[in-house]
Design a protein around this motif. Structure first.
Motif, PDB file in Angstrom:
ATOM      1  N   ILE A 257      -9.101 -10.465 -29.699  1.00 24.68           N
ATOM      2  CA  ILE A 257      -8.708  -9.748 -28.480  1.00 24.68           C
ATOM      3  C   ILE A 257      -8.602 -10.733 -27.316  1.00 24.68           C
ATOM      4  O   ILE A 257      -7.641 -10.695 -26.526  1.00 24.68           O
ATOM      5  N   ARG A 258      -9.568 -11.634 -27.213  1.00 27.26           N
ATOM      6  CA  ARG A 258      -9.522 -12.617 -26.126  1.00 27.26           C
ATOM      7  C   ARG A 258      -8.337 -13.565 -26.297  1.00 27.26           C
ATOM      8  O   ARG A 258      -7.715 -13.976 -25.320  1.00 27.26           O
ATOM      9  N   LEU A 259      -8.017 -13.891 -27.525  1.00 27.50           N
ATOM     10  CA  LEU A 259      -6.855 -14.744 -27.752  1.00 27.50           C
ATOM     11  C   LEU A 259      -5.563 -14.041 -27.368  1.00 27.50           C
ATOM     12  O   LEU A 259      -4.626 -14.665 -26.863  1.00 27.50           O
ATOM     13  N   ALA A 260      -5.518 -12.739 -27.626  1.00 29.17           N
ATOM     14  CA  ALA A 260      -4.317 -11.989 -27.284  1.00 29.17           C
ATOM     15  C   ALA A 260      -4.057 -12.029 -25.786  1.00 29.17           C
ATOM     16  O   ALA A 260      -2.908 -11.913 -25.340  1.00 29.17           O
ATOM     17  N   MET A 317       2.478  -7.101 -31.791  1.00 26.84           N
ATOM     18  CA  MET A 317       2.238  -6.939 -33.215  1.00 26.84           C
ATOM     19  C   MET A 317       0.774  -7.204 -33.557  1.00 26.84           C
ATOM     20  O   MET A 317       0.190  -6.522 -34.401  1.00 26.84           O
ATOM     21  N   ALA A 318       0.193  -8.196 -32.892  1.00 28.48           N
ATOM     22  CA  ALA A 318      -1.219  -8.490 -33.137  1.00 28.48           C
ATOM     23  C   ALA A 318      -2.097  -7.311 -32.748  1.00 28.48           C
ATOM     24  O   ALA A 318      -3.011  -6.916 -33.486  1.00 28.48           O
ATOM     25  N   ILE A 319      -1.833  -6.723 -31.584  1.00 25.94           N
ATOM     26  CA  ILE A 319      -2.624  -5.580 -31.133  1.00 25.94           C
ATOM     27  C   ILE A 319      -2.451  -4.401 -32.084  1.00 25.94           C
ATOM     28  O   ILE A 319      -3.411  -3.676 -32.392  1.00 25.94           O
ATOM     29  N   SER A 320      -1.250  -4.192 -32.590  1.00 25.07           N
ATOM     30  CA  SER A 320      -1.015  -3.099 -33.527  1.00 25.07           C
ATOM     31  C   SER A 320      -1.849  -3.275 -34.800  1.00 25.07           C
ATOM     32  O   SER A 320      -2.447  -2.309 -35.305  1.00 25.07           O
TER      33      SER A 320
END
Length: 898
Positions: A257-260, A317-320
């Motif tokens: 999450i922090r990387l996002a 896409m990462a969050i999904s």
């Protein structure tokens, strides 16, 4: 003392770092001069204690308590240690309700993930950690235990700032030897780790301390996210090495999450991806033992890291992928859309749509647009989240209705689950008035984001009153929930919380299942074997059996010569031992039938002796009886000889009186001759006192049948001759090897058929009216297991999400019995008869894990992390409504304005 060589290079700039950190830390005093700074080595040691596994929790508790002491101490700090100790004791007590180990930042962040998914073009705001500001009130209520637990990682990040602030304020008040006093306060924890200075845990603590100190030295706030992500990744590695799998997964989750939120996530994201690959390379069966979905969760997180590691990284896409991972890890559903796309959420979706500013709008949000969103969301938060569609109804509570309710997310059926549990356990407790905490936290997230666009519009008394009412509603629900658990636990000296009571019922259901399985297995056994069978269907053809057919007799062989004998002779157990073992097993399995008969009954070694002196026309015939004993196996109406033995009597018997002559001596069986007249004349020249002709009749002084009757099991006891051998002649003998192969195949087929029948009845989902004890017992076990998991989900959610043992026993491959696990055991070749014992063993383990938890937790439960997260947003809104300063995350992380 701990020495940390990795931070030696930055010690010269240490005072500057502390000043920068103090400026960035919200709500803390800023020091004008560095003269009173703590000893540099001491600060590094204190920070490291917050990351060493042996001292992290107590160290963070002290720092968290210090934040409250500093917040409430505008003046004298002479008694800071006493006040700090008092706060620590409170935190220690509240940790029994929610352990700090159960409060990673992302847990409860469902609303954050949904908001981020719905705003893929906006900059991601990774502000999930709460602020240490204005937390003093949380110490007053056990309902705040979860929110306080969420502050522990914040305390670890703020440790250098807070303790330096304390030292400065003590110095400002003229207190001498500040460093010595603070070192003395930390000495007990320093002594714990001094002996393991060279251990991997100490090296880990040193590395993490360096990162924390580096955070304060970063001027560019966009660099905070990679640093915190690195902290989380190292925490995950250490946890995984200590077999703390769930802790490791949550740490990686937060790091992603922090990387996002990072501007350049690619390089570190690749490291995350590699680490997740190594985690996933663990034996998949071992991962599934913890959670059947854990391999999928790791794969989803690995995909998310891959999207962030790509050159053209895709945050959306990462969050999904992470949202779907959260759905499996927390909500125990296949993906986020399983819940989010339900039609019952249409009203909530419409309300949220009002809170999305028009991207074509120029200038600030108009007041009417602002208040349209505000009004609709406030109405839903006030009385729109407790409908039957969102929290479940009040009945009916029969088993078939429970199965239907189990198909939905637990938070969506919380009211129904409480009511059903109340009905199932026969209590009269008033169920909690539930609101859907997922929707509540989601609306709070949107509301908080919306209000920060025009906080000036939110400052009216109307909105302040409404937001306070919403806060009261949420806190009231927590109080009611704790009271309901307390009521369910009962009164008296032996209080039993709902989980214990469900386990008690489940254990009784396992006993019923064992009895039903035993009865069903016995019935199957009786159907496929003969009376008196002792064969083990799960053993091979070499098993030794004591089986003897109960009604078997030695009878005349059909169509054979028996010399008129029709007698049925008793069979001894020893005599049946003449059959090879395979035939005894086959008879039990109804593959055929054993038969014993006799044939070729005749007189042998015959001799004729004169019967009347001076009369050579009649004779007595003597001989020894001989017969063959035949053991046969009849299958498919065809008989096959297994053995044939011939017995010849030792003693001669007078078996015939008849006319003398070679033709009579040649008869080995003079049957049907008795009573026939014998022509006879007296010798010539005898006085004529009697007629010249005498009439004789053929007779059988003894018969073959009489001899068998007299000597079979008494007299000479011929029956035993066949067993002892030596006096009988073996004519034929089969070894039974070919039949043994058929027996082995039949045993396997019957065992498989039995397991299919038993498991089929256990896996049946027939209605409760069906009269099948086995199906009914398994159905009760399934219901109690499901209820146990659901009650944990809504009343003890952090236990299920973060305790490895508890999760493994409820959602792992070796968890409490469900139909899926019975099917799995069947496919693994576990006999169904062993299932109840396995189930009871798992119940015992779950009970032990449950009873190891604090009593206050078991008898009151705790709030959902989603509710705690929403309450943090609510506190932000309350401060906004009172024109309090906006809250900034520790270490000055930026707030999104989307």
């Amino acid at each position: 003392m701990l020495g940390y060589s990795s931070i030696a290079a930055m010690k010269n700039a240490f005072l500057t770092v502390i000043l920068v950190a103090l400026v960035l830390a919200p709500g803390l005093s800023v020091v004008a001069a560095p003269a009173a700074a703590l000893d540099r080595e001491l600060v590094s040691e204190i920070v490291a204690l917050h990351w060493h596994p042996s001292t992290a929790e107590p160290a963070r508790r002290r720092t968290l308590a210090l934040a409250a002491v500093l917040e409430q101490s505008d003046g004298d700090l002479q008694q800071w240690r006493q006040r700090l100790d008092s706060r620590v004791m409170t935190l220690d007590r509240l940790a029994d309700h929610v352990s700090p180990r159960w409060a990673p930042a992302i847990d409860g962040g469902f609303a954050w993930l949904v908001h981020a998914m719905n705003h893929p073009t906006s900059s991601v705001d990774a502000r999930l950690l709460p602020s240490l500001e204005y937390t003093s009130d949380l110490y007053m209520s056990v309902e705040s235990a979860g929110r306080l637990a969420r502050l522990y990682p914040v305390a670890a990040l703020q440790a250098p700032v807070l303790w330096q602030n304390l030292a400065q304020r003590l110095a400002d008040q003229g207190i001498e030897q500040v460093s010595d006093d603070i070192r003395d306060h930390w000495q007990p924890l320093l002594d714990i780790v001094v002996e393991s200075a060279d251990s991997p845990a100490a090296a880990h603590a040193e590395s993490q301390a360096a990162r924390v100190l580096a955070l304060a030295d970063v001027a560019n706030q966009s660099e905070h996210d990679p640093l915190i992500a690195g902290l989380s990744l190292d925490e995950a590695r250490l946890a995984w090495s200590r077999n703390e799998r769930l802790t490791a997964v949550w740490q990686v989750f937060y790091g992603l999450i922090r990387l996002a939120a990072s501007e350049q996530p690619a390089s570190l994201a690749a490291t995350f991806q590699d680490q997740l690959v190594r985690f996933a390379d663990t034996d998949s069966q071992q991962l599934r033992q913890l959670d059947t979905d854990l391999p999928v969760v790791l794969a989803l997180m690995q995909d998310a890291a891959g999207y962030l590691a790509a050159e053209e990284h895709s945050v959306a896409m990462a969050i999904s992928e992470l949202a779907d991972a959260y759905a499996r890890l927390v909500l125990l559903i296949p993906d986020a859309s399983f819940y989010l796309d339900q039609p019952v959420r249409d009203e909530i979706r419409r309300a949220i749509s009002l809170c999305n500013a028009d991207p074509l709008m120029i200038g600030p949000v108009p007041r009417e647009v602002f208040e349209a969103c505000l009004g609709r969301v406030m109405r839903l938060l006030g009385d729109g989240l407790d409908s039957e569609e969102l929290t479940g109804g009040s009945g009916p509570f029969a088993a078939q209705f429970l199965r239907r309710e189990m198909g939905l997310v637990s938070w969506q059926r919380a009211s129904y689950l409480d009511g059903h549990l109340n009905w199932r356990l026969l209590t009269t407790c008033t169920p909690t008035r539930w609101i859907n905490v997922l929707e509540w936290s989601l609306l709070m997230r949107y509301l908080e984001q919306w209000i920060h666009q025009r906080p000036v519009f939110f400052g009216s008394p109307r909105w302040q009153d409404e937001i306070e009412d919403i806060a009261d509603l949420a806190m009231g629900m927590q109080t009611e929930r704790a009271a309901w658990i307390d009521c369910m636990t009962g009164m008296g000296s032996e209080r039993r919380d709902p989980i214990q009571r469900l386990l008690d019922h489940n254990e009784r259901s396992h006993s019923a299942l064992a009895s039903a399985l035993e009865e069903a297995s016995a019935q199957f056994y009786a159907d496929v074997t003969r009376p008196g069978a002792d064969i083990d269907l799960d053993s091979g053809p070499d098993q030794v059996t004591n089986y003897r057919p109960e009604t078997l007799m030695v009878i005349p062989c059909p169509g054979a010569e028996t010399c008129g004998t029709r007698i049925e002779l008793p069979v001894s157990r020893a005599l049946l031992g003449l059959f090879p073992n395979a035939y005894l097993l086959a008879d039990q399995l109804r593959m055929g039938e054993l038969k014993l008969c006799y044939k070729d009954v005749r007189w042998v070694d015959r001799e004729a002796r004169p019967a009347r002196y001076g009369d050579d026309r009649v004779a007595n015939y003597h001989g020894r009886l001989s017969f063959d004993l035949v053991g046969a196996f009849i299958a498919d109406n065809e008989a096959s000889t297994v053995f044939r033995q011939r017995l010849t009597a030792v003693e001669t018997s007078h078996y015939l009186f008849a006319s003398a002559g070679p033709e009579m001596l040649a008869l080995d069986c003079p049957k049907n001759l008795a009573g026939d007249p014998i022509a006879s004349r007296l010798p010539e020249g005898r006085p004529g006192l009697v007629p010249n002709r005498l009439t004789y009749f053929t007779s059988t002084p003894t018969t073959a049948e009489a001899e068998l009757a007299a000597n079979w099991d008494r007299g000479a006891e011929w029956r035993d001759w066949f067993v002892t051998g030596g006096r009988v002649e073996l004519l034929e003998q089969e070894d039974g090897e070919s039949l043994a192969l058929a027996v082995q195949a039949q045993l396997g087929a019957l065992s498989s058929r039995r397991e299919r029948q038993l498991s089929g009845r256990m896996l049946s989902t027939l209605a409760s009216t069906e009269d099948d004890a086995l199906t009914a017992a398994m159905r009760e076990i399934v219901e109690y297991t499901a209820l146990t998991r659901r009650v944990l989900e809504i009343h003890y959610p952090r236990v299920l999400r973060h305790e490895d043992d508890m999760r493994a026993l409820l959602v792992g491959d070796s968890g409490l019995l469900t139909r899926d696990r019975v099917r799995q055991l069947r496919d693994a070749g576990v006999p169904m008869a062993q299932v109840p014992a396995l189930g009871r063993e798992r119940l015992v383990r779950l009970r032990a894990s449950w009873l190891s938890l604090p009593v206050v937790l078991r008898e009151s439960g705790h709030a959902a992390p989603e509710l705690d997260y929403g309450l943090e947003q609510l506190q932000t809104l309350l401060r906004v409504s009172r024109h309090r300063p906006a809250i900034v995350e520790p270490l000055a992380e930026p707030r999104s304005t989307q």
